[in-house]
Design a protein around this motif. Structure first.
Motif, mmCIF file in Angstrom:
data_model
loop_
_atom_site.group_PDB
_atom_site.id
_atom_site.type_symbol
_atom_site.label_atom_id
_atom_site.label_comp_id
_atom_site.label_asym_id
_atom_site.label_seq_id
_atom_site.Cartn_x
_atom_site.Cartn_y
_atom_site.Cartn_z
ATOM 1 N N UNK A 90 0.832 -1.214 0.000
ATOM 2 C CA UNK A 90 0.000 0.000 0.000
ATOM 3 C C UNK A 90 0.866 1.263 0.000
ATOM 4 N N UNK A 91 1.989 1.239 0.728
ATOM 5 C CA UNK A 91 2.902 2.382 0.695
ATOM 6 C C UNK A 91 3.530 2.533 -0.691
ATOM 7 N N UNK A 92 3.837 1.397 -1.324
ATOM 8 C CA UNK A 92 4.359 1.422 -2.693
ATOM 9 C C UNK A 92 3.328 1.994 -3.655
ATOM 10 N N UNK A 93 2.045 1.671 -3.411
ATOM 11 C CA UNK A 93 0.972 2.213 -4.247
ATOM 12 C C UNK A 93 0.889 3.735 -4.113
ATOM 13 N N UNK A 94 1.092 4.239 -2.888
ATOM 14 C CA UNK A 94 1.086 5.689 -2.665
ATOM 15 C C UNK A 94 2.199 6.355 -3.462
ATOM 16 N N UNK A 95 3.419 5.804 -3.338
ATOM 17 C CA UNK A 95 4.562 6.372 -4.068
ATOM 18 C C UNK A 95 4.361 6.235 -5.578
ATOM 19 N N UNK A 96 3.877 5.064 -5.992
ATOM 20 C CA UNK A 96 3.669 4.816 -7.415
ATOM 21 C C UNK A 96 2.632 5.759 -8.014
ATOM 22 N N UNK A 97 1.559 6.003 -7.252
ATOM 23 C CA UNK A 97 0.522 6.924 -7.713
ATOM 24 C C UNK A 97 1.073 8.338 -7.875
ATOM 25 N N UNK A 98 1.873 8.775 -6.893
ATOM 26 C CA UNK A 98 2.478 10.111 -6.964
ATOM 27 C C UNK A 98 3.350 10.268 -8.203
ATOM 28 N N UNK A 99 4.163 9.230 -8.480
ATOM 29 C CA UNK A 99 5.055 9.269 -9.646
ATOM 30 C C UNK A 99 4.236 9.260 -10.939
ATOM 31 N N UNK A 100 3.229 8.377 -11.000
ATOM 32 C CA UNK A 100 2.407 8.244 -12.215
ATOM 33 C C UNK A 100 1.638 9.530 -12.521
ATOM 34 N N UNK A 101 1.041 10.131 -11.499
ATOM 35 C CA UNK A 101 0.293 11.381 -11.693
ATOM 36 C C UNK A 101 1.226 12.491 -12.155
ATOM 37 N N UNK A 102 2.442 12.508 -11.614
ATOM 38 C CA UNK A 102 3.434 13.502 -12.031
ATOM 39 C C UNK A 102 3.785 13.338 -13.506
ATOM 40 N N UNK A 103 3.983 12.077 -13.927
ATOM 41 C CA UNK A 103 4.328 11.792 -15.328
ATOM 42 C C UNK A 103 3.197 12.222 -16.268
ATOM 43 N N UNK A 104 1.944 11.959 -15.841
ATOM 44 C CA UNK A 104 0.790 12.293 -16.688
ATOM 45 C C UNK A 104 0.518 13.801 -16.704
ATOM 46 N N UNK A 105 0.626 14.440 -15.525
ATOM 47 C CA UNK A 105 0.208 15.840 -15.404
ATOM 48 C C UNK A 105 1.213 16.840 -15.971
ATOM 49 N N UNK A 133 -1.553 -0.270 11.420
ATOM 50 C CA UNK A 133 -1.445 -1.283 10.359
ATOM 51 C C UNK A 133 -2.742 -1.420 9.543
ATOM 52 N N UNK A 134 -3.237 -0.251 9.094
ATOM 53 C CA UNK A 134 -4.385 -0.206 8.181
ATOM 54 C C UNK A 134 -4.063 0.765 7.037
ATOM 55 N N UNK A 135 -2.890 0.561 6.437
ATOM 56 C CA UNK A 135 -2.376 1.498 5.435
ATOM 57 C C UNK A 135 -3.238 1.549 4.186
ATOM 58 N N UNK A 136 -4.031 0.523 3.939
ATOM 59 C CA UNK A 136 -4.859 0.492 2.723
ATOM 60 C C UNK A 136 -5.824 1.678 2.670
ATOM 61 N N UNK A 137 -6.263 2.153 3.841
ATOM 62 C CA UNK A 137 -7.202 3.283 3.878
ATOM 63 C C UNK A 137 -6.511 4.548 3.375
ATOM 64 N N UNK A 138 -5.314 4.816 3.902
ATOM 65 C CA UNK A 138 -4.553 5.990 3.470
ATOM 66 C C UNK A 138 -4.181 5.886 2.004
ATOM 67 N N UNK A 139 -3.878 4.666 1.559
ATOM 68 C CA UNK A 139 -3.514 4.441 0.156
ATOM 69 C C UNK A 139 -4.683 4.755 -0.776
ATOM 70 N N UNK A 140 -5.869 4.294 -0.417
ATOM 71 C CA UNK A 140 -7.061 4.534 -1.247
ATOM 72 C C UNK A 140 -7.375 6.022 -1.331
ATOM 73 N N UNK A 141 -7.257 6.723 -0.207
ATOM 74 C CA UNK A 141 -7.522 8.168 -0.186
ATOM 75 C C UNK A 141 -6.500 8.921 -1.027
ATOM 76 N N UNK A 142 -5.241 8.484 -0.966
ATOM 77 C CA UNK A 142 -4.196 9.130 -1.773
ATOM 78 C C UNK A 142 -4.487 8.996 -3.261
ATOM 79 N N UNK A 143 -4.895 7.795 -3.687
ATOM 80 C CA UNK A 143 -5.223 7.563 -5.103
ATOM 81 C C UNK A 143 -6.387 8.457 -5.529
ATOM 82 N N UNK A 144 -7.422 8.540 -4.704
ATOM 83 C CA UNK A 144 -8.583 9.370 -5.020
ATOM 84 C C UNK A 144 -8.226 10.851 -5.124
ATOM 85 N N UNK A 145 -7.425 11.344 -4.168
ATOM 86 C CA UNK A 145 -7.063 12.765 -4.172
ATOM 87 C C UNK A 145 -6.221 13.126 -5.394
ATOM 88 N N UNK A 146 -5.293 12.228 -5.766
ATOM 89 C CA UNK A 146 -4.455 12.492 -6.941
ATOM 90 C C UNK A 146 -5.272 12.428 -8.227
#
Length: 425
Positions: free
Chosen positions: A25-40, A153-166
């Motif tokens: 889930x932490x990798x998903x957060x970082x990956x989303x940040x990188x992907x959104x940066x590449x697209x935007x 140890x419920x990182x999936x919640x923060x990960x989902x919110x990060x994806x939505x916000x980006x």
């Protein structure tokens, strides 16, 4: 057939492991940040132009540096305390409120300071308005709760919110940023979407997890900030150690070499996310085990360190083998110098993983003084070694110095860990 069934259940058990899920889930957060940066980035440049984008990026760099101050080391102490007190809702509420109020206070003071500097000095000429609109990112950083969900140890919640916000940020960029005059809103949209979702998470924590927002106590606020001062300086020194190489190189080499090294540096920074994510994903559980199940603590640290070294070793080896292809993909041309730099620096993720055991030991036992001591020694060694070797051998010297610095860091931390363990015993 039996072997396939065993493999299926072992793989299923591996994926269900809480530490593995935290890592993913932490990798998903970082990956989303990188992907959104590449697209935007191409979309933003297309609508506001390269010149305005440069100013937007410059303002973001200033705010990103200030975010280190907003974080104030709570990325380490926050998850640790949340992990220790996750079964005690009263203490968890006190910790949650203390961290949230402390970070908001720091963000507010920084925003005020930045406003006064812009208002009464000639600093930040050319992008003052963009910078002022960008200050909302400080408050989005203050309210981000990844540290809290790591701890419980419920990182999936923060990960989902990060994806939505980006995703919302990307939509807003597409529909709203259409002329250069709107460049001041680019970073504002980034910060405001993140802040809105973060505040939604705060509400979720209060009403669904039953964590209470305690009343703000000034004495508790100052105590929290004071206790975290050493971790803040550790973060700051570590940032200088990791990012200082290219600054030192700029004193000895021209723009061509800076560009070829900068290309490789981006690859190494990305690869270095792996050991960082392993540490972030697992040390909350290690902290919990250290307090509540000490008999399992050392075994857990050894297992995580071994797995991290094996995986990062494979990452380094693959990067070494495919260095020419990686450089060509990024640069769209064959750069012999960049390939050589990448073949040297690709072993940094592995060397960084070797030090995970030491870092977990320091963080779980809250040895802030030892962390400061080790990071200061390593920073001085890095600056001295990179300055010396870069002045003699140029960019190759810098690469060699960075490898030597990683080895020196591991050796120093190991010596300090052994010294502490003997003292405790």
């Amino acid at each position: 057939m039996l072997e396939k069934i065993k493999l299926h259940f072992s793989l299923r058990g591996f994926i269900r492991n809480i530490s593995v899920q935290n890592f993913l889930y932490l990798a998903l957060i970082q990956g989303t940040n990188v992907l959104i940066s590449i697209i935007s980035v191409p979309l933003i440049i297309q609508h506001i132009g390269v010149d305005q984008f440069g100013l937007v990026n410059l303002a973001l760099s200033v705010i990103t540096s200030l975010n280190i101050v907003v974080g104030f080391g709570y990325n380490f102490s926050g998850p640790r305390e949340a992990a220790i007190h996750r079964n005690n809702i009263t203490k968890l509420s006190e910790h949650f409120s203390s961290v949230l109020y402390s970070k908001l206070t720091i963000a507010g003071l920084l925003a005020l300071g930045l406003f006064l500097i812009i208002q009464f000095t000639g600093a930040f000429e050319g992008y003052r308005i963009i910078l002022l609109f960008s200050t909302i990112i400080l408050f989005s950083e203050a309210t981000q709760l990844v540290w809290f969900f790591q701890g419980i140890e419920k990182t999936r919640i923060a990960s989902a919110i990060n994806v939505l916000s980006k995703f919302c940020y990307l939509i807003a960029i597409v529909f709203f940023i259409d002329v250069p005059e709107k460049s001041k809103y680019v970073n504002f949209i980034w910060g405001s979407t993140a802040l809105a979702f973060n505040l939604g998470l705060v509400v979720f924590v209060v009403y669904r997890i039953n964590v209470k927002l305690e009343k703000l106590k000034i004495s508790q606020l100052f105590t929290s900030i004071r206790e975290n001062t050493k971790l803040f300086f550790y973060n700051l020194i570590s940032h200088i150690t990791v990012s200082g190489g290219i600054i030192i190189l700029s004193f000895y080499e021209g723009s061509a070499q800076l560009g070829m090294y900068g290309l490789v540096e981006k690859v190494i920074i990305t690869l270095r996310f792996f050991p960082s994510l392993v540490l972030s994903a697992t040390f909350p559980k290690a902290s919990h085990l250290f307090i509540h199940q000490k008999e399992k603590y050392n075994q857990f640290l050894l297992k995580i360190s071994l797995v991290a070294m094996i995986v990062s070793g494979l990452i380094s080896l693959i990067t070494y083998i495919f260095a020419p292809e990686i450089v060509k993909f990024l640069a769209k041309t064959h750069l012999e110098d960049s390939i050589l730099y990448l073949k040297i620096l690709c072993f940094i993720p592995f060397l960084s993983s070797v030090n995970i055991y030491n870092m977990m030991y320091f963080l779980t036992k809250n040895l802030q003084q030892t962390l400061i001591k080790s990071s200061a020694i390593n920073c001085v060694f890095m600056i001295a070694m990179t300055s010396l070797l870069t002045s003699i051998y140029g960019t190759i010297g810098l690469c060699m110095a960075l490898i030597l610095s990683e080895i020196f860091t591991t050796v120093t931390c190991t010596i300090l860990r052994i010294h502490h363990s003997k003292k405790v015993d």
